[in-house]
Design a protein around this motif. Structure first.
Motif, PDB file in Angstrom:
ATOM      1  N   TYR A   1       0.842  -1.189   0.000  1.00  0.00           N
ATOM      2  CA  TYR A   1       0.000   0.000   0.000  1.00  0.00           C
ATOM      3  C   TYR A   1       0.880   1.243   0.000  1.00  0.00           C
ATOM      4  O   TYR A   1       1.838   1.330   0.762  1.00  0.00           O
ATOM      5  N   THR A   2       0.522   2.197  -0.857  1.00  0.00           N
ATOM      6  CA  THR A   2       1.293   3.430  -0.986  1.00  0.00           C
ATOM      7  C   THR A   2       0.358   4.626  -0.876  1.00  0.00           C
ATOM      8  O   THR A   2      -0.729   4.622  -1.455  1.00  0.00           O
ATOM      9  N   PHE A   3       0.798   5.634  -0.121  1.00  0.00           N
ATOM     10  CA  PHE A   3       0.056   6.887   0.043  1.00  0.00           C
ATOM     11  C   PHE A   3       0.922   8.020  -0.503  1.00  0.00           C
ATOM     12  O   PHE A   3       2.122   8.058  -0.240  1.00  0.00           O
TER      13      PHE A   3
ATOM     14  N   VAL B   1      -3.606  10.580  -2.593  1.00  0.00           N
ATOM     15  CA  VAL B   1      -3.986   9.393  -3.368  1.00  0.00           C
ATOM     16  C   VAL B   1      -3.356   8.169  -2.718  1.00  0.00           C
ATOM     17  O   VAL B   1      -2.224   8.230  -2.219  1.00  0.00           O
ATOM     18  N   PHE B   2      -4.082   7.062  -2.691  1.00  0.00           N
ATOM     19  CA  PHE B   2      -3.485   5.812  -2.237  1.00  0.00           C
ATOM     20  C   PHE B   2      -3.713   4.743  -3.293  1.00  0.00           C
ATOM     21  O   PHE B   2      -4.636   4.827  -4.107  1.00  0.00           O
ATOM     22  N   SER B   3      -2.835   3.750  -3.265  1.00  0.00           N
ATOM     23  CA  SER B   3      -2.994   2.625  -4.185  1.00  0.00           C
ATOM     24  C   SER B   3      -2.382   1.388  -3.551  1.00  0.00           C
ATOM     25  O   SER B   3      -1.585   1.484  -2.624  1.00  0.00           O
TER      26      SER B   3
ATOM     27  N   GLY C   1      -7.599   4.922  -4.584  1.00  0.00           N
ATOM     28  CA  GLY C   1      -8.538   5.825  -3.956  1.00  0.00           C
ATOM     29  C   GLY C   1      -7.859   7.053  -3.418  1.00  0.00           C
ATOM     30  O   GLY C   1      -6.772   7.431  -3.876  1.00  0.00           O
ATOM     31  N   THR C   2      -8.509   7.671  -2.441  1.00  0.00           N
ATOM     32  CA  THR C   2      -8.009   8.912  -1.857  1.00  0.00           C
ATOM     33  C   THR C   2      -7.935   8.779  -0.343  1.00  0.00           C
ATOM     34  O   THR C   2      -8.555   7.889   0.246  1.00  0.00           O
TER      35      THR C   2
ATOM     36  N   ALA D   1     -11.865   3.971  -0.947  1.00  0.00           N
ATOM     37  CA  ALA D   1     -11.483   3.098  -2.059  1.00  0.00           C
ATOM     38  C   ALA D   1     -12.396   3.392  -3.235  1.00  0.00           C
ATOM     39  O   ALA D   1     -13.616   3.381  -3.099  1.00  0.00           O
ATOM     40  N   ASP D   2     -11.801   3.659  -4.374  1.00  0.00           N
ATOM     41  CA  ASP D   2     -12.542   3.961  -5.594  1.00  0.00           C
ATOM     42  C   ASP D   2     -12.591   2.704  -6.449  1.00  0.00           C
ATOM     43  O   ASP D   2     -11.588   2.277  -7.001  1.00  0.00           O
TER      44      ASP D   2
END
Length: 165
Positions: A70-72, A77-79, A97-98, A112-113
């Motif tokens: 997981y990266t912020f 933004v996170f992914s 997501g954001t 989460a998008d």
């Protein structure tokens, strides 16, 4: 008088060095955003709190979710990226997501998008620990068998702990 003046000069020099050093330490303190975004994160372990004691427990994540990263970003933004174990059936999905801070940076709100605004999921994570190497948050409560008789005796606080990759 000369001894007193010399002593006073020494005290002033030491005090000045102490003040400068303490200011430098403050300057080196990283913000919570810097700590969160300065590394990528992987699940490390889960814990429950029973009578004030923390006990490591198995996570409720599937084994294939334990190697996801997981990266912020500072842009909010996170992914996630799927690790080597993709569950074999493709059910381990990339998340995007954001994120934003809430309540004086004690709550990390992550949305989460999934491509459909009607089903986007927002979680507010109460941060317990955030350092350069550990990210720990409250993960709600769950039933727990305190005395080992096979029956859940009480609700306990649970925590999820991530480690820097």
């Amino acid at each position: 008088m000369r001894k007193f003046s010399s002593l006073l000069s020494t005290v002033l020099v030491v005090s000045s060095i102490s003040v400068v050093t303490s200011c430098k330490d403050d300057d080196n303190q990283k913000s919570r955003t810097d700590l969160l975004t300065g590394t990528s994160w992987m699940v490390d372990k889960a814990q429950v709190e029973v009578s004030g004691q923390l006990i490591d427990v198995p996570t409720d994540l599937s084994p294939c979710g334990l190697d996801d990263v997981y990266t912020f970003t500072k842009a909010g933004v996170f992914s996630s990226t799927v690790g080597l174990d993709d569950c074999g059936d493709g059910s381990d999905k990339v998340l995007n997501g954001t994120w934003v801070w809430k309540e004086n940076e004690t709550i990390l709100s992550v949305t989460a998008d999934d491509g459909d605004p009607d089903t986007d999921n927002t979680d507010d994570l109460k941060i317990v620990v955030l350092t350069e190497t550990q990210f720990k948050f409250e993960n709600g409560t769950l039933p727990y068998d305190v005395n080992g008789d096979g029956q859940d005796d009480m609700e306990v606080k649970s925590y999820l702990i991530y480690k820097s990759k």
